[in-house]
Design a protein around this motif. Sequence first.
Motif, mmCIF file in Angstrom:
data_model
loop_
_atom_site.group_PDB
_atom_site.id
_atom_site.type_symbol
_atom_site.label_atom_id
_atom_site.label_comp_id
_atom_site.label_asym_id
_atom_site.label_seq_id
_atom_site.Cartn_x
_atom_site.Cartn_y
_atom_site.Cartn_z
ATOM 1 N N UNK A 101 2.694 -1.308 -1.489
ATOM 2 C CA UNK A 101 1.788 -2.314 -1.407
ATOM 3 C C UNK A 101 1.276 -2.902 -0.308
ATOM 4 N N UNK A 102 1.966 -2.292 0.743
ATOM 5 C CA UNK A 102 1.213 -2.700 2.078
ATOM 6 C C UNK A 102 -0.120 -2.039 2.302
ATOM 7 N N UNK A 103 -0.223 -0.765 1.911
ATOM 8 C CA UNK A 103 -1.116 -0.147 1.900
ATOM 9 C C UNK A 103 -2.378 -0.754 0.992
ATOM 10 N N UNK A 104 -2.104 -1.177 -0.089
ATOM 11 C CA UNK A 104 -2.973 -1.940 -0.735
ATOM 12 C C UNK A 104 -3.458 -3.333 -0.340
ATOM 13 N N UNK A 105 -2.393 -3.837 0.533
ATOM 14 C CA UNK A 105 -2.794 -5.202 1.087
ATOM 15 C C UNK A 105 -2.883 -5.507 2.343
ATOM 16 N N UNK A 107 -5.667 -6.249 4.036
ATOM 17 C CA UNK A 107 -6.513 -7.232 4.415
ATOM 18 C C UNK A 107 -5.922 -8.607 4.006
ATOM 19 N N UNK A 108 -4.785 -8.688 3.363
ATOM 20 C CA UNK A 108 -4.219 -10.096 3.013
ATOM 21 C C UNK A 108 -3.083 -10.430 3.968
ATOM 22 N N UNK A 109 -3.382 -10.957 5.002
ATOM 23 C CA UNK A 109 -2.001 -11.380 5.852
ATOM 24 C C UNK A 109 -0.736 -11.962 5.295
ATOM 25 N N UNK A 110 -0.846 -13.176 4.453
ATOM 26 C CA UNK A 110 0.154 -13.582 3.739
ATOM 27 C C UNK A 110 0.894 -12.545 2.842
ATOM 28 N N UNK A 111 0.162 -11.916 2.117
ATOM 29 C CA UNK A 111 0.990 -10.542 1.289
ATOM 30 C C UNK A 111 1.773 -9.712 2.142
ATOM 31 N N UNK A 112 0.937 -9.164 3.218
ATOM 32 C CA UNK A 112 1.719 -8.445 4.271
ATOM 33 C C UNK A 112 2.872 -9.235 4.874
ATOM 34 N N UNK A 113 2.857 -10.638 5.249
ATOM 35 C CA UNK A 113 3.883 -11.362 5.562
ATOM 36 C C UNK A 113 5.155 -11.278 4.691
ATOM 37 N N UNK A 114 4.809 -11.548 3.334
ATOM 38 C CA UNK A 114 5.774 -11.453 2.325
ATOM 39 C C UNK A 114 6.493 -10.025 2.333
ATOM 40 N N UNK A 115 5.797 -8.974 2.205
ATOM 41 C CA UNK A 115 6.273 -7.591 2.108
ATOM 42 C C UNK A 115 6.822 -7.462 3.411
ATOM 43 N N UNK A 116 6.719 -7.885 4.673
ATOM 44 C CA UNK A 116 7.436 -7.858 5.672
ATOM 45 C C UNK A 116 8.877 -8.350 5.748
#
Length: 135
Positions: A101-105, A107-116
């Motif tokens: 999901x990180x690889x697919x996201x 450019x999406x900083x909100x998604x990256x924050x949630x994944x992190x």
Amino acid sequence: DDRLASPLAHTLDMSWVDVRPVSGRILAKIISEIQAEGICPDRSQMEELLEDDEERDLFHRLCIQSIHASEPSLMLRLARQCLGVLFLRHLKQEEEKIFQAIQQSEDDSDALLQLSKRLREIRRQRAHPPTIDLT
């Protein structure tokens, strides 16, 4: 071991069980039955849960294996080990999903924050695997 059945069924999260292999399907059926009925099914009841020859063959091979209980806590130790392996395997699969999901996201900083955040939570869980006791 009937003493382990209920504590194991209440500790084991069914999402940890990979039902693709025959052994996973058998485990899922037995654990589900214990959760539903509150008691461990006897051998004939377990056999009724089995759906095909592959499941029956493995179940019967497992039943004829004897575990030499040279020490009283052997079954509990084995159950704890199995529970730990299932838990850690589940966490590893969850981590892999997050990495994808990180690889697919990217450019999406909100998604990256949630994944992190989710990744940190998984790593915290790894430090505290579930255990079962017969108390």
